[in-house]
Design a protein around this motif. Structure first.
Motif, PDB file in Angstrom:
ATOM      1  N   LEU A 232       0.853  -1.187   0.000  1.00 49.80           N
ATOM      2  CA  LEU A 232       0.000   0.000   0.000  1.00 49.80           C
ATOM      3  C   LEU A 232       0.884   1.230   0.000  1.00 49.80           C
ATOM      4  CD1 LEU A 232      -2.694  -0.836   2.734  1.00 49.80           C
ATOM      5  CD2 LEU A 232      -3.025  -0.759   0.257  1.00 49.80           C
ATOM      6  N   TRP A 233       0.507   2.234  -0.788  1.00 46.39           N
ATOM      7  CA  TRP A 233       1.145   3.547  -0.763  1.00 46.39           C
ATOM      8  C   TRP A 233       0.184   4.464  -0.026  1.00 46.39           C
ATOM      9  CZ3 TRP A 233       6.022   4.516  -2.225  1.00 46.39           C
ATOM     10  CH2 TRP A 233       6.660   3.572  -3.047  1.00 46.39           C
ATOM     11  N   LEU A 234       0.610   4.944   1.136  1.00 46.39           N
ATOM     12  CA  LEU A 234      -0.277   5.701   2.012  1.00 46.39           C
ATOM     13  C   LEU A 234       0.351   7.017   2.449  1.00 46.39           C
ATOM     14  CD1 LEU A 234      -1.217   2.714   4.351  1.00 46.39           C
ATOM     15  CD2 LEU A 234      -2.649   3.683   2.531  1.00 46.39           C
ATOM     16  N   PRO A 235      -0.489   8.049   2.697  1.00 42.02           N
ATOM     17  CA  PRO A 235       0.047   9.271   3.311  1.00 42.02           C
ATOM     18  C   PRO A 235       0.574   8.935   4.708  1.00 42.02           C
ATOM     19  CG  PRO A 235      -2.322   9.495   2.824  1.00 42.02           C
ATOM     20  CD  PRO A 235      -1.916   8.107   2.444  1.00 42.02           C
ATOM     21  N   PRO A 236       1.553   9.683   5.188  1.00 45.09           N
ATOM     22  CA  PRO A 236       2.175   9.345   6.480  1.00 45.09           C
ATOM     23  C   PRO A 236       1.216   9.096   7.639  1.00 45.09           C
ATOM     24  CG  PRO A 236       3.503  10.966   5.362  1.00 45.09           C
ATOM     25  CD  PRO A 236       2.247  10.805   4.531  1.00 45.09           C
ATOM     26  N   PRO A 237       0.190   9.935   7.867  1.00 42.16           N
ATOM     27  CA  PRO A 237      -0.684   9.650   9.019  1.00 42.16           C
ATOM     28  C   PRO A 237      -1.417   8.302   8.893  1.00 42.16           C
ATOM     29  CG  PRO A 237      -1.012  11.905   8.259  1.00 42.16           C
ATOM     30  CD  PRO A 237      -0.165  11.215   7.222  1.00 42.16           C
ATOM     31  N   THR A 238      -1.821   7.964   7.680  1.00 43.96           N
ATOM     32  CA  THR A 238      -2.514   6.690   7.454  1.00 43.96           C
ATOM     33  C   THR A 238      -1.542   5.521   7.589  1.00 43.96           C
ATOM     34  OG1 THR A 238      -3.994   7.861   5.939  1.00 43.96           O
ATOM     35  CG2 THR A 238      -4.049   5.456   5.868  1.00 43.96           C
ATOM     36  N   ALA A 239      -0.330   5.692   7.059  1.00 42.55           N
ATOM     37  CA  ALA A 239       0.689   4.642   7.179  1.00 42.55           C
ATOM     38  C   ALA A 239       1.004   4.385   8.652  1.00 42.55           C
ATOM     39  CB  ALA A 239       1.952   5.038   6.428  1.00 42.55           C
ATOM     40  N   ARG A 240       1.094   5.447   9.422  1.00 50.73           N
ATOM     41  CA  ARG A 240       1.417   5.320  10.847  1.00 50.73           C
ATOM     42  C   ARG A 240       0.389   4.435  11.555  1.00 50.73           C
ATOM     43  NH1 ARG A 240       2.191  10.266  11.630  1.00 50.73           N
ATOM     44  NH2 ARG A 240       4.435  10.352  11.825  1.00 50.73           N
ATOM     45  N   THR A 241      -0.892   4.615  11.250  1.00 47.11           N
ATOM     46  CA  THR A 241      -1.921   3.824  11.925  1.00 47.11           C
ATOM     47  C   THR A 241      -2.015   2.407  11.356  1.00 47.11           C
ATOM     48  OG1 THR A 241      -3.683   4.657  10.493  1.00 47.11           O
ATOM     49  CG2 THR A 241      -3.278   5.847  12.542  1.00 47.11           C
ATOM     50  N   ARG A 242      -1.613   2.190  10.102  1.00 48.87           N
ATOM     51  CA  ARG A 242      -1.698   0.863   9.482  1.00 48.87           C
ATOM     52  C   ARG A 242      -0.574  -0.062   9.951  1.00 48.87           C
ATOM     53  NH1 ARG A 242      -4.451  -1.670   5.055  1.00 48.87           N
ATOM     54  NH2 ARG A 242      -5.920  -0.011   5.499  1.00 48.87           N
ATOM     55  N   LEU A 243       0.591   0.496  10.305  1.00 52.15           N
ATOM     56  CA  LEU A 243       1.711  -0.333  10.752  1.00 52.15           C
ATOM     57  C   LEU A 243       1.312  -1.186  11.956  1.00 52.15           C
ATOM     58  CD1 LEU A 243       4.552   2.286  10.408  1.00 52.15           C
ATOM     59  CD2 LEU A 243       4.503   0.057   9.259  1.00 52.15           C
ATOM     60  N   THR A 244       1.698  -2.437  11.938  1.00 50.91           N
ATOM     61  CA  THR A 244       1.345  -3.360  13.009  1.00 50.91           C
ATOM     62  C   THR A 244       2.134  -3.076  14.284  1.00 50.91           C
ATOM     63  OG1 THR A 244       0.796  -5.052  11.384  1.00 50.91           O
ATOM     64  CG2 THR A 244       1.228  -5.813  13.635  1.00 50.91           C
ATOM     65  N   GLN A 245       3.450  -2.849  14.154  1.00 50.66           N
ATOM     66  CA  GLN A 245       4.317  -2.652  15.319  1.00 50.66           C
ATOM     67  C   GLN A 245       4.484  -1.167  15.633  1.00 50.66           C
ATOM     68  OE1 GLN A 245       5.475  -4.934  17.358  1.00 50.66           O
ATOM     69  NE2 GLN A 245       4.559  -6.561  16.118  1.00 50.66           N
ATOM     70  N   PRO A 246       4.179  -0.738  16.856  1.00 49.21           N
ATOM     71  CA  PRO A 246       4.369   0.666  17.223  1.00 49.21           C
ATOM     72  C   PRO A 246       5.807   1.155  16.980  1.00 49.21           C
ATOM     73  CG  PRO A 246       3.065  -0.444  18.894  1.00 49.21           C
ATOM     74  CD  PRO A 246       3.550  -1.505  17.929  1.00 49.21           C
ATOM     75  N   ARG A 247       6.807   0.275  17.147  1.00 47.89           N
ATOM     76  CA  ARG A 247       8.205   0.694  16.958  1.00 47.89           C
ATOM     77  C   ARG A 247       8.456   1.185  15.535  1.00 47.89           C
ATOM     78  NH1 ARG A 247       8.848  -5.063  17.914  1.00 47.89           N
ATOM     79  NH2 ARG A 247       8.837  -6.094  15.895  1.00 47.89           N
ATOM     80  N   ASP A 248       7.686   0.687  14.562  1.00 48.52           N
ATOM     81  CA  ASP A 248       7.869   1.092  13.167  1.00 48.52           C
ATOM     82  C   ASP A 248       7.325   2.487  12.892  1.00 48.52           C
ATOM     83  OD1 ASP A 248       9.094  -1.313  12.574  1.00 48.52           O
ATOM     84  OD2 ASP A 248       7.259  -2.253  11.837  1.00 48.52           O
ATOM     85  N   ARG A 249       6.452   2.972  13.754  1.00 51.07           N
ATOM     86  CA  ARG A 249       5.850   4.296  13.549  1.00 51.07           C
ATOM     87  C   ARG A 249       6.863   5.416  13.704  1.00 51.07           C
ATOM     88  NH1 ARG A 249       0.950   2.057  17.046  1.00 51.07           N
ATOM     89  NH2 ARG A 249       0.094   0.739  15.401  1.00 51.07           N
ATOM     90  N   LEU A 250       7.833   5.212  14.589  1.00 52.00           N
ATOM     91  CA  LEU A 250       8.867   6.240  14.797  1.00 52.00           C
ATOM     92  C   LEU A 250       9.694   6.455  13.536  1.00 52.00           C
ATOM     93  CD1 LEU A 250      10.066   5.192  18.362  1.00 52.00           C
ATOM     94  CD2 LEU A 250       8.522   7.067  17.751  1.00 52.00           C
ATOM     95  N   LEU A 251       9.802   5.433  12.710  1.00 48.91           N
ATOM     96  CA  LEU A 251      10.576   5.548  11.471  1.00 48.91           C
ATOM     97  C   LEU A 251       9.912   6.512  10.491  1.00 48.91           C
ATOM     98  CD1 LEU A 251      11.467   1.798  11.139  1.00 48.91           C
ATOM     99  CD2 LEU A 251      13.091   3.645  11.583  1.00 48.91           C
ATOM    100  N   ILE A 252       8.598   6.629  10.551  1.00 50.26           N
ATOM    101  CA  ILE A 252       7.906   7.597   9.682  1.00 50.26           C
ATOM    102  C   ILE A 252       8.301   9.009  10.086  1.00 50.26           C
ATOM    103  CG2 ILE A 252       5.656   8.552   9.050  1.00 50.26           C
ATOM    104  CD1 ILE A 252       4.587   5.672   9.125  1.00 50.26           C
ATOM    105  N   ASP A 253       8.342   9.271  11.389  1.00 53.96           N
ATOM    106  CA  ASP A 253       8.774  10.593  11.862  1.00 53.96           C
ATOM    107  C   ASP A 253      10.210  10.876  11.424  1.00 53.96           C
ATOM    108  OD1 ASP A 253       6.303  10.892  13.129  1.00 53.96           O
ATOM    109  OD2 ASP A 253       7.046   9.996  14.984  1.00 53.96           O
ATOM    110  N   ALA A 254      11.077   9.874  11.556  1.00 56.97           N
ATOM    111  CA  ALA A 254      12.479  10.055  11.153  1.00 56.97           C
ATOM    112  C   ALA A 254      12.570  10.329   9.653  1.00 56.97           C
ATOM    113  CB  ALA A 254      13.298   8.818  11.525  1.00 56.97           C
ATOM    114  N   LEU A 255      11.768   9.627   8.852  1.00 58.36           N
ATOM    115  CA  LEU A 255      11.758   9.879   7.407  1.00 58.36           C
ATOM    116  C   LEU A 255      11.341  11.309   7.125  1.00 58.36           C
ATOM    117  CD1 LEU A 255      11.728   9.023   4.364  1.00 58.36           C
ATOM    118  CD2 LEU A 255       9.275   8.678   4.694  1.00 58.36           C
TER     119      LEU A 255
END
Length: 149
Positions: free
Chosen positions: A114-137
């Motif tokens: 899936l290609w998603l905007p960052p806020p949607t990608a953040r909520t779709r990720l299964t592991q919370p630890r992966d959400r921080l990588l969106i902020d870093a990106l």
């Protein structure tokens, strides 16, 4: 072998990318690619184990191509995520990577992307630890200046 060397030898080393592209739907938008792995029924960033003596960045780019079908241009190193898998430590080094070309075809490891905007990608990720990588990106991407009036 020292205790720390032994622990390091048992650590699973992996690498991946937060794959992104400029949105084809919005002039100022960014989209992030997430992969679905049916084996784990999860959504994550493309990543995988490094081959013996493989450079981490080379491994990250290989995994992106294998899992998403996309070539990419690597950017900033985003950091390392550490966690346990079946009681064994795992370290995954991530880079920002802009998709350049390619097309997804389902495979044994990944059945959907899936290609998603960052806020949607953040909520779709299964592991919370992966959400921080969106902020870093997002912090690593150049800021677009507003058009002058």
């Amino acid at each position: 072998m020292s205790e720390s060397t032994g622990a390091r030898a048992r650590t699973v080393l992996a690498a991946g990318c937060v794959l992104w592209r400029r949105s084809p739907h919005s002039a100022d938008g960014t989209e992030i690619c997430l992969v679905h792995r049916p084996k784990y029924d999860d959504w994550s960033h493309p990543k995988g184990k490094l081959k013996h003596a493989e450079d981490a960045l080379a491994g990250a780019l290989r995994e992106v191509l294998e899992e998403t079908g996309h070539h990419c241009s690597p950017g900033a190193r985003l950091g390392t995520v550490s966690y346990l898998v079946n009681g064994r430590p795992k370290e995954v080094v991530y880079w920002a990577a802009e998709a350049t070309d390619g097309a997804f075809e389902p495979n044994d490891e990944v059945d959907r992307v899936l290609w998603l905007p960052p806020p949607t990608a953040r909520t779709r990720l299964t592991q919370p630890r992966d959400r921080l990588l969106i902020d870093a990106l997002l912090d690593s991407l150049p800021v677009k200046s507003a058009p002058e009036s």
